[in-house]
Design an enzyme around this catalytic site. Structure first.
Site, PDB file in Angstrom:
ATOM      1  N   GLY A  12      34.475  41.769  41.152  1.00  0.00           N
ATOM      2  CA  GLY A  12      35.044  41.523  39.642  1.00  0.00           C
ATOM      3  C   GLY A  12      35.106  40.010  39.283  1.00  0.00           C
ATOM      4  O   GLY A  12      34.433  39.076  39.927  1.00  0.00           O
ATOM      5  N   ALA A  13      35.907  39.586  38.244  1.00  0.00           N
ATOM      6  CA  ALA A  13      35.960  38.243  37.825  1.00  0.00           C
ATOM      7  C   ALA A  13      34.465  37.820  37.412  1.00  0.00           C
ATOM      8  O   ALA A  13      33.777  37.111  37.723  1.00  0.00           O
ATOM      9  CB  ALA A  13      36.496  37.014  38.567  1.00  0.00           C
ATOM     10  N   LEU A  14      33.770  39.085  36.448  1.00  0.00           N
ATOM     11  CA  LEU A  14      32.567  38.941  36.190  1.00  0.00           C
ATOM     12  C   LEU A  14      32.010  37.762  35.437  1.00  0.00           C
ATOM     13  O   LEU A  14      32.827  37.488  34.688  1.00  0.00           O
ATOM     14  CB  LEU A  14      32.121  40.278  35.546  1.00  0.00           C
ATOM     15  CG  LEU A  14      32.207  41.397  36.450  1.00  0.00           C
ATOM     16  CD1 LEU A  14      31.905  42.992  35.586  1.00  0.00           C
ATOM     17  CD2 LEU A  14      31.715  41.380  37.991  1.00  0.00           C
ATOM     18  N   GLY A  17      26.154  35.611  36.384  1.00  0.00           N
ATOM     19  CA  GLY A  17      25.311  35.879  37.444  1.00  0.00           C
ATOM     20  C   GLY A  17      25.581  37.302  37.680  1.00  0.00           C
ATOM     21  O   GLY A  17      24.624  38.175  37.965  1.00  0.00           O
ATOM     22  N   HIS A  18      26.637  37.965  37.687  1.00  0.00           N
ATOM     23  CA  HIS A  18      26.806  39.364  37.794  1.00  0.00           C
ATOM     24  C   HIS A  18      25.913  40.186  36.729  1.00  0.00           C
ATOM     25  O   HIS A  18      25.377  41.206  37.193  1.00  0.00           O
ATOM     26  CB  HIS A  18      28.290  39.964  37.781  1.00  0.00           C
ATOM     27  CG  HIS A  18      29.052  39.276  38.927  1.00  0.00           C
ATOM     28  ND1 HIS A  18      30.424  38.476  38.470  1.00  0.00           N
ATOM     29  CD2 HIS A  18      29.291  39.506  40.170  1.00  0.00           C
ATOM     30  CE1 HIS A  18      30.635  38.090  39.638  1.00  0.00           C
ATOM     31  NE2 HIS A  18      30.302  38.653  40.698  1.00  0.00           N
ATOM     32  N   LYS A 130      22.444  33.950  45.434  1.00  0.00           N
ATOM     33  CA  LYS A 130      23.587  33.010  45.737  1.00  0.00           C
ATOM     34  C   LYS A 130      24.371  33.290  47.181  1.00  0.00           C
ATOM     35  O   LYS A 130      24.426  32.130  47.780  1.00  0.00           O
ATOM     36  CB  LYS A 130      24.589  33.500  44.654  1.00  0.00           C
ATOM     37  CG  LYS A 130      25.824  32.902  44.650  1.00  0.00           C
ATOM     38  CD  LYS A 130      26.286  31.593  44.333  1.00  0.00           C
ATOM     39  CE  LYS A 130      27.854  30.851  44.428  1.00  0.00           C
ATOM     40  NZ  LYS A 130      28.581  31.572  45.224  1.00  0.00           N
ATOM     41  N   ASP A 131      24.361  34.452  47.496  1.00  0.00           N
ATOM     42  CA  ASP A 131      24.831  34.766  48.837  1.00  0.00           C
ATOM     43  C   ASP A 131      23.680  35.301  49.752  1.00  0.00           C
ATOM     44  O   ASP A 131      23.365  35.982  50.216  1.00  0.00           O
ATOM     45  CB  ASP A 131      25.872  36.058  48.649  1.00  0.00           C
ATOM     46  CG  ASP A 131      27.135  35.533  47.744  1.00  0.00           C
ATOM     47  OD1 ASP A 131      28.039  34.893  48.258  1.00  0.00           O
ATOM     48  OD2 ASP A 131      27.183  35.738  46.609  1.00  0.00           O
ATOM     49  N   SER A 166      30.121  31.321  39.707  1.00  0.00           N
ATOM     50  CA  SER A 166      30.788  31.859  40.999  1.00  0.00           C
ATOM     51  C   SER A 166      32.278  32.175  40.549  1.00  0.00           C
ATOM     52  O   SER A 166      32.770  31.252  39.511  1.00  0.00           O
ATOM     53  CB  SER A 166      31.198  31.001  42.060  1.00  0.00           C
ATOM     54  OG  SER A 166      32.127  31.320  43.003  1.00  0.00           O
ATOM     55  N   SER A 167      32.875  33.321  40.682  1.00  0.00           N
ATOM     56  CA  SER A 167      34.163  33.693  40.297  1.00  0.00           C
ATOM     57  C   SER A 167      35.066  32.746  40.801  1.00  0.00           C
ATOM     58  O   SER A 167      36.034  32.385  39.968  1.00  0.00           O
ATOM     59  CB  SER A 167      34.379  35.058  40.984  1.00  0.00           C
ATOM     60  OG  SER A 167      33.328  35.890  40.659  1.00  0.00           O
TER      61      SER A 167
HETATM   62  P1  AMP Z   1      30.799  38.975  44.188  1.00  0.00           P
HETATM   63  O1  AMP Z   1      31.522  39.435  43.231  1.00  0.00           O
HETATM   64  O2  AMP Z   1      31.042  37.256  44.249  1.00  0.00           O
HETATM   65  O3  AMP Z   1      31.093  39.760  45.533  1.00  0.00           O
HETATM   66  O4  AMP Z   1      29.377  39.142  43.719  1.00  0.00           O
HETATM   67  C1  AMP Z   1      28.930  40.226  43.710  1.00  0.00           C
HETATM   68  C2  AMP Z   1      27.275  40.211  43.377  1.00  0.00           C
HETATM   69  O5  AMP Z   1      26.942  39.084  42.486  1.00  0.00           O
HETATM   70  C3  AMP Z   1      26.623  39.478  45.083  1.00  0.00           C
HETATM   71  O6  AMP Z   1      25.429  40.342  45.129  1.00  0.00           O
HETATM   72  C4  AMP Z   1      26.531  38.047  44.362  1.00  0.00           C
HETATM   73  O7  AMP Z   1      25.538  37.411  45.339  1.00  0.00           O
HETATM   74  C5  AMP Z   1      26.157  38.142  43.160  1.00  0.00           C
HETATM   75  N1  AMP Z   1      26.312  36.838  42.410  1.00  0.00           N
HETATM   76  C6  AMP Z   1      27.428  36.203  42.668  1.00  0.00           C
HETATM   77  N2  AMP Z   1      27.474  34.939  41.852  1.00  0.00           N
HETATM   78  C7  AMP Z   1      25.912  34.835  41.258  1.00  0.00           C
HETATM   79  C8  AMP Z   1      25.091  34.135  40.713  1.00  0.00           C
HETATM   80  N3  AMP Z   1      25.625  32.891  40.159  1.00  0.00           N
HETATM   81  N4  AMP Z   1      23.885  34.150  40.312  1.00  0.00           N
HETATM   82  C9  AMP Z   1      23.356  35.600  40.838  1.00  0.00           C
HETATM   83  N5  AMP Z   1      24.167  36.547  41.343  1.00  0.00           N
HETATM   84  C10 AMP Z   1      25.443  36.151  41.948  1.00  0.00           C
END
Ligand code: AMP
Length: 257
Positions: A12-14, A17-18, A130-131, A166-167
């Protein structure tokens, strides 16, 4: 593929990137499922879990706008009611970098994704580079337990300043956000100057420190084994990986070379 189901796991906190992962799914699979779940098992730091941004209403609006087929928002207790017996050798990924500094993090990631994959049965999963280390871990999970799932590792989306979206960025002050853009600038500088690697890494840490960023790690590594390279080596897949703290917020970034 007819009947293909793309899956985008998120906490969440989309942000864009998401949404980019959703777009990638929509352009290549028949359906797109998104999950929103702040997985307590992948947080090694209780404070980070407590402060993790929660913006469900605006997340759902964003997903509604782009149009997805289903959003899964499981309840923690219900989702974890069954015990899983996963035996997956992550070595060396669970010992280095994120594995080292966030003990237990990747077993939490593997646990939650095993549950999602088993329930949702996606044909494709969309992860963000990113991860980077998480992408490598998920490759192992898929290889071992879900060999039919196709994994798509999608490029990192960045602010105009270069800061990786990033969230956790929402926890930074405006000045912090500005300073945080120094991380990618330093990664690019090192990436362009791989001769004199260790000196350039030390200089980068010093520059970042002046911006209030305390480096946890900054290394040139091989892919997919994440072995540290003390100097540049030709003919290997490589990346620069970074983690550090700014204003009490842990930030990560990388540059695949
Ligand atoms: P998270 O919500 O942080 O767990 O991220 C969910 C998915 O979104 C994971 O596969 C992350 O690698 C991807 N993600 C997070 N930030 C970015 C970004 N800036 N660009 C591309 N993908 C991202």
């Amino acid at each position: 593929m007819k009947g293909s189901v793309g899956f985008v796991p998120t906490m969440g906190a989309l942000h864009e990137g998401h949404i980019n992962l959703v777009k990638q799914s929509k352009s290549s699979t028949d359906s797109c499922f998104v999950s929103i779940f702040i997985n307590p098992r992948q947080f090694n730091n209780p404070e980070d879990l407590k402060l993790y941004p929660r913006t469900l209403d605006s997340d759902l609006k964003m997903l509604d706008k782009i149009g997805v087929d289903a959003v899964f928002i499981p309840e923690t207790v219900e989702f974890y009611s069954e015990t899983l017996q996963i035996s997956l050798d992550l070595n060396p990924l669970d010992r280095v970098f994120e594995g080292k500094f966030r003990p237990g993090h990747f077993s939490g990631v593997v646990d939650v994704l095993h549950r999602f994959f088993s329930v949702l049965r996606p044909t494709d999963v969309f992860m963000g580079l990113k991860d980077l280390q998480q992408c490598l871990v998920v490759e192992k999970l898929i290889d071992h337990y879900f060999p039919t799932i196709v994994q798509h590792n999608c490029d990192t989306l960045r602010e105009a300043s270069g800061l990786a979206m990033s969230s956790r960025n929402t926890r930074l002050t405006e000045k912090g956000r500005l300073n945080a853009s120094g991380i990618f600038a330093e990664l690019k500088h090192i990436g362009h100057n791989l001769q004199g690697l260790s000196e350039n890494i030390e200089l980068a840490k010093a520059h970042l420190s002046k911006l209030g960023i305390e480096t946890e790690y900054l290394s040139l590594i091989t892919l997919p084994d994440m072995e540290i390279l003390e100097k540049d080596v030709q003919a290997k897949r490589k990346a620069l990986v970074f983690a550090g703290y700014l204003e009490g917020v842990r930030l990560i970034d990388n540059l695949v070379l």
